[in-house]
Design an enzyme around this catalytic site. Structure first.
Site, PDB file in Angstrom:
ATOM      1  N   HIS A   1       0.833  -1.206   0.000  1.00  0.00           N
ATOM      2  CA  HIS A   1       0.000   0.000   0.000  1.00  0.00           C
ATOM      3  C   HIS A   1       0.868   1.257   0.000  1.00  0.00           C
ATOM      4  O   HIS A   1       0.438   2.325   0.430  1.00  0.00           O
ATOM      5  CB  HIS A   1      -0.939  -0.012   1.211  1.00  0.00           C
ATOM      6  CG  HIS A   1      -2.257   0.634   0.956  1.00  0.00           C
ATOM      7  ND1 HIS A   1      -2.721   1.700   1.689  1.00  0.00           N
ATOM      8  CD2 HIS A   1      -3.221   0.382   0.032  1.00  0.00           C
ATOM      9  CE1 HIS A   1      -3.908   2.065   1.252  1.00  0.00           C
ATOM     10  NE2 HIS A   1      -4.237   1.286   0.243  1.00  0.00           N
TER      11      HIS A   1
ATOM     12  N   ASP B   1      -8.941  12.393  -4.206  1.00  0.00           N
ATOM     13  CA  ASP B   1      -7.814  12.092  -3.337  1.00  0.00           C
ATOM     14  C   ASP B   1      -7.022  13.374  -3.097  1.00  0.00           C
ATOM     15  O   ASP B   1      -7.473  14.460  -3.461  1.00  0.00           O
ATOM     16  CB  ASP B   1      -6.924  11.011  -3.975  1.00  0.00           C
ATOM     17  CG  ASP B   1      -6.309  10.074  -2.954  1.00  0.00           C
ATOM     18  OD1 ASP B   1      -5.567  10.569  -2.081  1.00  0.00           O
ATOM     19  OD2 ASP B   1      -6.576   8.866  -3.013  1.00  0.00           O
TER      20      ASP B   1
ATOM     21  N   HIS C   1     -11.631   9.249  -1.489  1.00  0.00           N
ATOM     22  CA  HIS C   1     -10.519   8.383  -1.125  1.00  0.00           C
ATOM     23  C   HIS C   1      -9.433   9.141  -0.362  1.00  0.00           C
ATOM     24  O   HIS C   1      -8.271   8.742  -0.342  1.00  0.00           O
ATOM     25  CB  HIS C   1      -9.934   7.765  -2.406  1.00  0.00           C
ATOM     26  CG  HIS C   1      -9.098   6.555  -2.177  1.00  0.00           C
ATOM     27  ND1 HIS C   1      -7.747   6.521  -2.439  1.00  0.00           N
ATOM     28  CD2 HIS C   1      -9.406   5.328  -1.715  1.00  0.00           C
ATOM     29  CE1 HIS C   1      -7.265   5.324  -2.143  1.00  0.00           C
ATOM     30  NE2 HIS C   1      -8.244   4.577  -1.702  1.00  0.00           N
TER      31      HIS C   1
ATOM     32  N   GLU D   1       2.621   0.270   4.533  1.00  0.00           N
ATOM     33  CA  GLU D   1       2.186   1.651   4.349  1.00  0.00           C
ATOM     34  C   GLU D   1       3.383   2.603   4.402  1.00  0.00           C
ATOM     35  O   GLU D   1       4.435   2.275   4.952  1.00  0.00           O
ATOM     36  CB  GLU D   1       1.208   2.048   5.470  1.00  0.00           C
ATOM     37  CG  GLU D   1      -0.012   1.155   5.614  1.00  0.00           C
ATOM     38  CD  GLU D   1      -1.117   1.505   4.640  1.00  0.00           C
ATOM     39  OE1 GLU D   1      -0.943   2.452   3.846  1.00  0.00           O
ATOM     40  OE2 GLU D   1      -2.162   0.835   4.673  1.00  0.00           O
TER      41      GLU D   1
END
Length: 447
Positions: A133, A164, A353, A381
């Site tokens: 991710h 986003d 998002h 992440e």
């Protein structure tokens, strides 16, 4: 300060100095697509694209064609694409059996004179238990950072868009650090293989290598040795995290704990980890004004209109709304006083998002982290923490937030959010069944 922060990470973070004009905030997905294509076309040394997926659709084709064109024009250009190994080998959720994007990558390599390697990174042996991710594209000395993946809706190729955040940071040190991690922390692993070449190994055959990669990633970090811990001016610190109590998760909690006046949080899927909820509660108790911006359930990318056939995935937006309603009910007095503001984003049939945080007038966190249990425990992440002690970016920061708030409405009462009896019949039936067999808590830990 809570015991979790006895060994605080924030003061020890090394950052790369920035100038205010080295940071650009793009307005919208269409501008992001235009900028990305422009940067690819102008690249002279390197292009490193890292995303959850690069989709086989018109926008994905446009990006991959641009990469091949750039490589063909300048063979010395170092071009690398990195995506999640498992996500690339399955079709879209709910779309039936499909070969996945890997077949398209192989066709592109087979039919082009230029070579754009596409590497698949397996963070786990099953997608349910963790994916790549990471965010951030390195193009020469520029880092383009967004939570968006690469397909039609994320890049606003046609009518619909998925909203986003989109940032450009010009920093050779940051770009070098991010490239170094991709090269030496990911691509060099025995678990990582090219998806654009035929005869892929099975995930099962890579089980031991995947375990080794995940173990090493738990102790990995961006190389910031050329940075500094002296934060007298604008700087950016890259952060990495996977697994329980990882450094990125700890910094997120520390940032919330550091807030004295104002905290703004964005997440598309409202399902806060317990550690985040505790820090939010503590921040409210010490008088911090908190804004939380989430997508309306109809703006969730898993939302399916009731008029269409029910699929299990369609229950997710309702689970997130249930979580939000419980949170709002517990904090109704804070909502009434105006100290806590819950905002629902909706713009037609577009989707939401956004992730990240703004802390007082100093810190801005750019991240793909959804601030949920999955992000805190399972997925690999990253984030970029911008530290602005002199307020050099206050105006663009304010403009970005104004744009985000444009399509929101405030939740005045928890009763304004729907409950099970108001949900479509098939959704309500499924959620009742989930609750009856007591797997709801497990679901929240995986979502």
């Amino acid at each position: 300060m809570p015991s979790l922060f006895k060994r605080s990470l924030l003061p020890k973070l090394r950052g790369f100095p920035l100038t205010a004009d080295a940071v650009t905030i793009l307005s919208g997905a269409a501008e992001y697509r235009r900028c990305l294509l422009e940067q690819i076309a102008q690249a002279t040394r390197r292009i490193y694209i890292v995303a959850l997926y690069l989709q086989q659709d018109e926008a994905g084709q446009e990006i991959l064609d641009a990469l091949h064109t750039a490589k063909l024009a300048r063979p010395e250009l170092d071009v690398v694409v990195v995506v999640d190994w498992l996500r690339a080998q399955r079709g879209l959720i709910g779309a039936g059996k499909q070969p996945g994007n890997s077949a398209w990558y192989q066709e592109m390599t087979r039919t082009h004179a230029s070579e754009v390697p596409v590497y698949g990174v397996p963070v786990q042996t099953r997608e349910l238990f963790g994916v790549l991710h990471l965010k951030g594209f390195v193009i020469d000395d520029c880092v383009i950072y967004s939570g968006a993946s690469l397909n039609n809706v994320y890049l606003h190729k046609f009518d619909k868009y998925r909203y986003d955040r989109y940032h450009l940071l010009h920093s050779s040190a940051l770009a070098d650090s991010m490239q170094h991690l991709i090269q030496h922390g990911l691509i060099a692993s025995k678990a990582v293989h090219r998806l654009d070449l035929p005869n892929l190994p099975t995930t099962r055959s890579l089980r031991n290598d995947i375990g080794d990669l995940r173990s090493r990633l738990k102790h990995a970090a961006y190389d910031t040795t050329t940075g500094t811990t002296i934060k007298t001016g604008l700087s950016v610190s890259p952060l990495l995290g996977v697994g329980k109590n990882n450094p990125l998760s700890r910094v997120i909690c520390e940032l919330i704990a550091s807030a004295q006046h104002q905290l703004t949080i964005c997440t598309p899927y409202f399902n806060l980890p317990l550690a985040v909820t505790r820090e939010v509660n503590r921040a409210l108790a010490r008088g911090v004004k908190i804004d939380i911006i989430v997508g309306d359930k109809t703006a969730n990318d898993f939302y399916i209109p009731p008029s269409e056939p029910f699929k299990v995935i369609a229950a997710l937006p309702y689970l997130y709304e249930i979580s939000l309603r419980r949170f709002a009910k517990r904090h109704q007095s804070d909502i009434d006083s105006g100290q806590l503001n819950l905002h629902l984003w909706r713009d037609g049939d577009n989707t939401y998002h956004l992730k990240g945080m703004w802390v007082d007038q100093r810190y801005t966190l750019l991240t793909g982290n959804n601030l949920n249990p999955r992000a805190f425990r399972l997925d690999l992440e990253n984030a970029l923490l911008i530290d602005d002690p002199k307020g050099e970016l206050l105006e663009p920061r304010r403009s970005e937030l104004t744009e985000i708030f444009q399509h929101t409405r405030r939740v005045e009462r928890y009763l304004d959010l729907e409950t099970l009896p108001e949900y479509p019949g098939a959704v309500a039936k499924f959620l009742k069944r989930v609750s009856r067999v007591r797997i709801e808590r497990l679901l929240y830990r995986m979502l």
